[in-house]
Design an enzyme around this catalytic site. Sequence first.
Site: not given
Length: 937
Positions: A543, A546, A621
């Site tokens: 997760d 980025e 998300d």
Amino acid sequence: MRLALAATASLSALTTTALAGEVRQVEHGMIVTTDAGEEVRILAFEDGSFRVTIARDVADAADSLMVIAEADGAPRFALNEGWASLTSSGGTAMVQVSDGRLVVYGREGEMLLDENAAARSITPVELEGQEWFATRVQFNRGTDEGLYGLGQHQNRQMNYNGEDVELAQHNMAIAVPYLVSTRGYGLLWDNNSITRVGDPELYAKLALDWRADYYLGDRQVVSRAEETVDYQYIRDQKRWPAAATAAVESATTGQNTAGNSLEEQRVVWTGSFTPETSGTHKFRLYSSSYVTVTADGEEVLRRWRQNWNPWYHNFELELTAGEPIELQIEWEPNQGYIALEHADPIFDADRHSVSFASEAGKAIDYYVVPAPSMDDAIAGYRRLTGRAPMMPEWAFGFWQSRQRYNTQVELLDVVSAYRDTGIPIDNIVQDWFYWPEDSWGCHCFDPVRFPDPSAMVREVHEQDARIMISVWPKFYPATDHARELAAGGYLYERPLEAGQLDWVGPGYPNTFYDPYTPEARGIYWRQMRDTLLPLGFDAWWMDATEPDWHSNLSIEERKYQMTSPATGVPGAAIFNSYPLPHAEGVAEGLREAQPDRRPFILTRSGFGGVQRASAALWSGDVAARWDDLRDQISAGLNLSLAGVPHWTHDIGGFSLEDRYSREDPDHLPEWRELYTRWFQFGAFTPLFRSHGEFPHRETPIIAADDPAMLESLTYYHRLRYVLMPYIYTVAAGTHFDDGTIMRPLVMDFEADRATWDIDDQYLFGPALLVAPVTEFEVRERQLYLPAGAEWIDANHGRRLAGGQTVTVAAPRERMPLFVRAGAIVPTGPVIQSTAQDTGGVLNVHVFAGADGSFTLYEDEGTDMGYRDGEFSRVPLTWDESARTLVIGERMGSFPGMHEAREIGVVVHDGDGGGSVFSEEPTRTIAYDGEAVELYLP
């Protein structure tokens, strides 16, 4: 005279000093030195692709993170009338010697790319004391070609011709700088920094004489002039007016400073915008919470997004120079973020062109892939950046996840609930925060909530399911793992120096590891291997890759904090690339530690080449809104056309409005319908996965007191597994044939221009046309059936002609689905998981109306034997005129293969009869691997 000298110089391999107007042949290509002293190097690949590098000295070009292939072509060189050219199997690349202008032709002589040399720029920029270059190129001014790919973006952009796209990694945006054109090429832009495709200029805040009115309930408490609408990042919140600030701070107590009941905040900005240029004005609203934008009283945008995850929404206005327009923005802040950006129109020829502009690089560097079809463009991309390995078969079953399972008992109860109700499931997911509160990065379990994680995994396996674990690149600095990484210089220090705290408990200092050296990746993997791998987990959820150490920092702050401590490379120069080395490090570790097992990685972000790391991506998300459901379709389609075959999304949307999360009875019907429609869409995406915040999404829970909803969800659970022979074969094609599972209509029907801009339909594999419903209480929808084929309604069995828009029924419990005439779709029995033995039972559905073929693929499903030829293929061929189906001779074998099997056949002629995949076979044969021909009148 200069050209004659250049021709002579090109024959010498000993030339060391580049002269203006010089052309030199080099291995696999040539270097042209322009009149301005720039070097343009073209290198050819055996498959027909070209690499183009432009710099003062092309030797300074950085090594690629994305591309792993080396130039290996043997092109034919020519020099004629001021142009130097290379011709290979894919076509010809020509460079004008004077200015370096590039023109690329396809193998049939058709023009693919024509550069506007005047727009090319290599501009020095200083980053942390280092010299880098901002770069830009432009091709095909005034083009009408269709343009696709570029990764995943959330603005409902399908065909990028005329659009602006900023490639910048974010929770919900994935930057993959590969563009695919209907003109017959792909272009891979090899740059790791933020890149703008379309308008090369950064959008600016819209500066007006805004009147800003701040309200508490119905009371206006502040009215003031503001130049811009700009509460974009944390640092901008200091501009909030004091009167409103007091009310916000007291919101934590539920009362305002006067002791009365809490009043809701609202801000209204009103401004008159008089454009200086006529044409299409583009706007980007960065926002969270509820916002509505009107222009001259007409609503142009209405959105909601969770406050910790704001992002952009695009809108356009056609305006006339000198004619003012009244803009109004109404916002319910709820301590959120907002900013309005704008770009003036650009010349029409520039608006409709192919333009890349990057903030930082060592050179202009890109690859051109001549490609007669879009499938060829995907194959060329993967030859450059790496093939997509086979995923395990269970990855294509159903995934259940929750944010989050707080204990191992919760997780195990969910698996048992699915098994007890007979609803198929393959995978359960343990999301973040299974560790002790103050130990993020320890890769350990809280012993109170997870007393025996090894037993938890074992019990999941005993129920014929698999389990994925969330592992972040994030660390609390006091953990042993963080200390080890920091000791080697492999932990980002700047987030810690900034004093940033996360959202857990009281808030903890945190940072990420730096994956840009093999040593750092080795330590990170070893820590995973020693702590989590022995517990038996099957898949790895990576997760926030980025990296996202704080969602509401400015881009400038994110760049600064991302400067690599191990390599010294400025964050601005590597901004988009983090997820690639991170995923590769874990994938390589898994392959070494478990050489006989297929890895599976799910990562929130990706970059060019991420598919080679056994990685699937998801859309982040996203909010649980109808608009966001619609946005997922084009997001997934363009990621697929950027060469990444395995994609998924949070069914139902990750974050919910209070009206849903509080289970308000007045809004429960809409929430259930939204989830049902999203679930229907999810059943026909590469990975079928439910995940999100409360309310819980598990099928036996969410539909417990809605029998029709439960029937619908269960129907799509089972249909996914019935279609598994088809789905797994299509998935195998992503490895063996560089195929694409989720296919924009333009891929297969490019000649039908009506398909180029369709952003809410697609093909799932070669046969199934999917048309999700993305509006509340809609019970029929229009869809387009592409020309060049006939189509059979999978829900009703009726045949319809292609090349027309039709209106079809869409009851809440069913989504429109069509099958192409001529398709052959193999199916299996209803099973509870892919671990269940089907006994080899197979049904072959033939959709009459055209000749067709399909080759069934099967293997063991989890091991690496496919690399050594341990698989089987069974060709299936339908002859329409003869009405015969040939089940061909089986080719190959693998451990556990059913040598003999029962195959049923059903032919769908399009004359109605109900759900086609529920029809029973009309013929059944025993098949032992020998070819069988069946006449089916």
